[in-house]
Design an enzyme around this catalytic site. Sequence first.
Site, PDB file in Angstrom:
ATOM      1  N   GLU A  64       0.816  -1.232   0.000  1.00 55.86           N
ATOM      2  CA  GLU A  64       0.000   0.000   0.000  1.00 55.86           C
ATOM      3  C   GLU A  64       0.844   1.274   0.000  1.00 55.86           C
ATOM      4  O   GLU A  64       0.418   2.292  -0.514  1.00 55.86           O
ATOM      5  CB  GLU A  64      -0.952   0.004   1.198  1.00 55.86           C
ATOM      6  CG  GLU A  64      -2.335  -0.516   0.893  1.00 55.86           C
ATOM      7  CD  GLU A  64      -3.043   0.199  -0.265  1.00 55.86           C
ATOM      8  OE1 GLU A  64      -3.062   1.433  -0.272  1.00 55.86           O
ATOM      9  OE2 GLU A  64      -3.565  -0.485  -1.152  1.00 55.86           O
ATOM     10  N   GLN A 119      23.023  -0.578  -4.358  1.00 53.59           N
ATOM     11  CA  GLN A 119      22.671   0.061  -3.085  1.00 53.59           C
ATOM     12  C   GLN A 119      22.658  -0.916  -1.919  1.00 53.59           C
ATOM     13  O   GLN A 119      22.311  -0.540  -0.803  1.00 53.59           O
ATOM     14  CB  GLN A 119      21.338   0.811  -3.189  1.00 53.59           C
ATOM     15  CG  GLN A 119      20.109  -0.067  -3.300  1.00 53.59           C
ATOM     16  CD  GLN A 119      18.870   0.757  -3.592  1.00 53.59           C
ATOM     17  OE1 GLN A 119      18.717   1.299  -4.672  1.00 53.59           O
ATOM     18  NE2 GLN A 119      17.975   0.854  -2.619  1.00 53.59           N
ATOM     19  N   HIS A 168       3.744   1.791  -1.568  1.00 54.17           N
ATOM     20  CA  HIS A 168       4.076   2.042  -2.980  1.00 54.17           C
ATOM     21  C   HIS A 168       2.835   2.503  -3.755  1.00 54.17           C
ATOM     22  O   HIS A 168       2.899   3.415  -4.563  1.00 54.17           O
ATOM     23  CB  HIS A 168       4.582   0.753  -3.658  1.00 54.17           C
ATOM     24  CG  HIS A 168       5.813   0.162  -3.052  1.00 54.17           C
ATOM     25  ND1 HIS A 168       5.791  -1.046  -2.393  1.00 54.17           N
ATOM     26  CD2 HIS A 168       7.087   0.575  -3.020  1.00 54.17           C
ATOM     27  CE1 HIS A 168       7.018  -1.348  -1.989  1.00 54.17           C
ATOM     28  NE2 HIS A 168       7.826  -0.381  -2.349  1.00 54.17           N
ATOM     29  N   SER A 222       6.509  -2.079   4.789  1.00 54.28           N
ATOM     30  CA  SER A 222       7.820  -2.247   4.168  1.00 54.28           C
ATOM     31  C   SER A 222       7.867  -3.632   3.521  1.00 54.28           C
ATOM     32  O   SER A 222       7.318  -4.587   4.078  1.00 54.28           O
ATOM     33  CB  SER A 222       8.918  -2.156   5.230  1.00 54.28           C
ATOM     34  OG  SER A 222      10.130  -2.661   4.722  1.00 54.28           O
ATOM     35  N   SER A 223       8.524  -3.718   2.377  1.00 60.23           N
ATOM     36  CA  SER A 223       8.685  -5.040   1.740  1.00 60.23           C
ATOM     37  C   SER A 223       9.444  -5.964   2.676  1.00 60.23           C
ATOM     38  O   SER A 223       9.285  -7.176   2.641  1.00 60.23           O
ATOM     39  CB  SER A 223       9.447  -4.903   0.426  1.00 60.23           C
ATOM     40  OG  SER A 223       8.852  -3.909  -0.380  1.00 60.23           O
ATOM     41  N   ARG A 224      10.285  -5.389   3.542  1.00 59.49           N
ATOM     42  CA  ARG A 224      11.107  -6.204   4.444  1.00 59.49           C
ATOM     43  C   ARG A 224      10.302  -6.758   5.626  1.00 59.49           C
ATOM     44  O   ARG A 224      10.798  -7.641   6.325  1.00 59.49           O
ATOM     45  CB  ARG A 224      12.308  -5.401   4.943  1.00 59.49           C
ATOM     46  CG  ARG A 224      13.343  -5.158   3.841  1.00 59.49           C
ATOM     47  CD  ARG A 224      14.639  -4.585   4.376  1.00 59.49           C
ATOM     48  NE  ARG A 224      15.707  -4.640   3.387  1.00 59.49           N
ATOM     49  CZ  ARG A 224      16.097  -3.595   2.655  1.00 59.49           C
ATOM     50  NH1 ARG A 224      15.513  -2.422   2.787  1.00 59.49           N
ATOM     51  NH2 ARG A 224      17.081  -3.741   1.765  1.00 59.49           N
ATOM     52  N   VAL A 242       2.809   5.305   4.864  1.00 56.78           N
ATOM     53  CA  VAL A 242       1.597   4.499   5.043  1.00 56.78           C
ATOM     54  C   VAL A 242       1.897   3.428   6.089  1.00 56.78           C
ATOM     55  O   VAL A 242       2.925   2.741   6.013  1.00 56.78           O
ATOM     56  CB  VAL A 242       1.157   3.849   3.713  1.00 56.78           C
ATOM     57  CG1 VAL A 242      -0.057   2.963   3.933  1.00 56.78           C
ATOM     58  CG2 VAL A 242       0.870   4.923   2.678  1.00 56.78           C
ATOM     59  N   LYS A 289       8.846   7.516   4.173  1.00 63.78           N
ATOM     60  CA  LYS A 289       9.339   6.361   4.951  1.00 63.78           C
ATOM     61  C   LYS A 289      10.868   6.325   4.916  1.00 63.78           C
ATOM     62  O   LYS A 289      11.517   6.010   5.888  1.00 63.78           O
ATOM     63  CB  LYS A 289       8.744   5.083   4.348  1.00 63.78           C
ATOM     64  CG  LYS A 289       9.478   3.813   4.665  1.00 63.78           C
ATOM     65  CD  LYS A 289       8.920   3.186   5.910  1.00 63.78           C
ATOM     66  CE  LYS A 289       9.699   2.002   6.412  1.00 63.78           C
ATOM     67  NZ  LYS A 289      10.401   1.210   5.457  1.00 63.78           N
TER      68      LYS A 289
HETATM   69  P1  AMP Z   1      11.330   0.520  -2.001  1.00 62.84           P
HETATM   70  O1  AMP Z   1      10.667  -0.400  -2.949  1.00 62.84           O
HETATM   71  O2  AMP Z   1      11.387   0.042  -0.597  1.00 62.84           O
HETATM   72  O3  AMP Z   1      12.657   1.022  -2.529  1.00 62.84           O
HETATM   73  O4  AMP Z   1      10.395   1.807  -1.936  1.00 62.84           O
HETATM   74  C1  AMP Z   1      10.032   2.501  -3.088  1.00 62.84           C
HETATM   75  C2  AMP Z   1       9.397   3.799  -2.692  1.00 62.84           C
HETATM   76  O5  AMP Z   1       8.233   3.540  -1.903  1.00 62.84           O
HETATM   77  C3  AMP Z   1      10.327   4.680  -1.862  1.00 62.84           C
HETATM   78  O6  AMP Z   1      10.184   6.029  -2.248  1.00 62.84           O
HETATM   79  C4  AMP Z   1       9.834   4.440  -0.468  1.00 62.84           C
HETATM   80  O7  AMP Z   1      10.093   5.511   0.415  1.00 62.84           O
HETATM   81  C5  AMP Z   1       8.349   4.283  -0.701  1.00 62.84           C
HETATM   82  N1  AMP Z   1       7.742   3.567   0.427  1.00 62.84           N
HETATM   83  C6  AMP Z   1       8.113   2.382   0.953  1.00 62.84           C
HETATM   84  N2  AMP Z   1       7.366   2.067   2.032  1.00 62.84           N
HETATM   85  C7  AMP Z   1       6.498   3.098   2.195  1.00 62.84           C
HETATM   86  C8  AMP Z   1       5.472   3.387   3.144  1.00 62.84           C
HETATM   87  N3  AMP Z   1       5.175   2.560   4.145  1.00 62.84           N
HETATM   88  N4  AMP Z   1       4.782   4.537   2.992  1.00 62.84           N
HETATM   89  C9  AMP Z   1       5.066   5.400   1.988  1.00 62.84           C
HETATM   90  N5  AMP Z   1       6.028   5.185   1.064  1.00 62.84           N
HETATM   91  C10 AMP Z   1       6.730   4.058   1.170  1.00 62.84           C
END
Ligand code: AMP
Length: 282
Positions: free
Chosen positions: A35, A61, A37, A185-187, A176, A149
């Site tokens: 959610e 990274q 993303h 978080s994906s993690r 979110v 985030k």
């Molecule tokens: P990632 O796939 O973790 O690299 O995240 C891709 C984008 O989604 C980045 O700009 C993150 O900051 C954003 N993102 C990840 N988790 C959240 C969250 N819980 N709420 C808002 N944005 C997020």
Amino acid sequence: MFVVEAVKKIREVIEKEKREGKKIGLVPTMGYLHEGHLSLIRKAKEENDFVVVSVFVNPTQFGEGEDYESYPRELERDSKLAKSAGADLVFHPSVAEMYPKGYNTYVETYKITDKLCGASRPGHFRGVTTVVCKLFNIVVPHRAYFGQKDAQQVVVIKQMVRDLNMDLEIIPCPIVREEDGIALSSRNTYLNDEERKAGLILSKSLFKSKEMIENGERDGLKIKDFIINNIQTEPLAKIDYVEVVDAENLQDIEKLQGEVLIALAVKFGNTRLIDNMRIKIS
Ligand code: AMP
């Protein structure tokens, strides 16, 4: 053609859209969409005519011993979710497409990457700025969307855009959270039930410290100590850092004023979670 893998192809598509006067929004991600993303994608769709979501687990990274290999990858699921949130195209390049043999150029910001996640994950932001710069050059969007985030990431990307005269707008979007407060978080998928429960201490500590500030606390050290002590009551939590800094330049502040960022990183088992809160001091 919803998923495009080649740089050449995506350039052709974008050029055509731009010839029709369309505004392009870009949402960079590493996939395994949730959610958080999707909120970025929806906002991008509200503000632009054509939305590109990049799904790329960027090897540069990740540090040694980090989770590059095990990072969850599910392109089909991601494409469906991205489409449902309003994406017009998913850019999913291979590592060889982004870093072909002989690749030898990196983009690096200084100072603001010396602390917080930059200090705990040496080289991480160099990988982020490099891949984001490449994505900006490939897609040439009018606007790009990043989640708060990753608060330091937003500051670093804005610095890069300013310093390198990149002609686009960076749009930060709110964090979110799940109903119980944990930041999506994906993690989070790495956490077992116990760790997931323990992880709640992060958002709880942040919300409590926000309350303390709203009730008049202006001593940054007291807030930091409160959060550290609170997190340490959770036996599964191993603190990486807790920092109270100026939200714009990430400098330490003792007397809270302006816009403050409280940022933290904590390990639960092998999983490192980050969370933060921006607070405007009135
Ligand atoms: P990632 O796939 O973790 O690299 O995240 C891709 C984008 O989604 C980045 O700009 C993150 O900051 C954003 N993102 C990840 N988790 C959240 C969250 N819980 N709420 C808002 N944005 C997020």
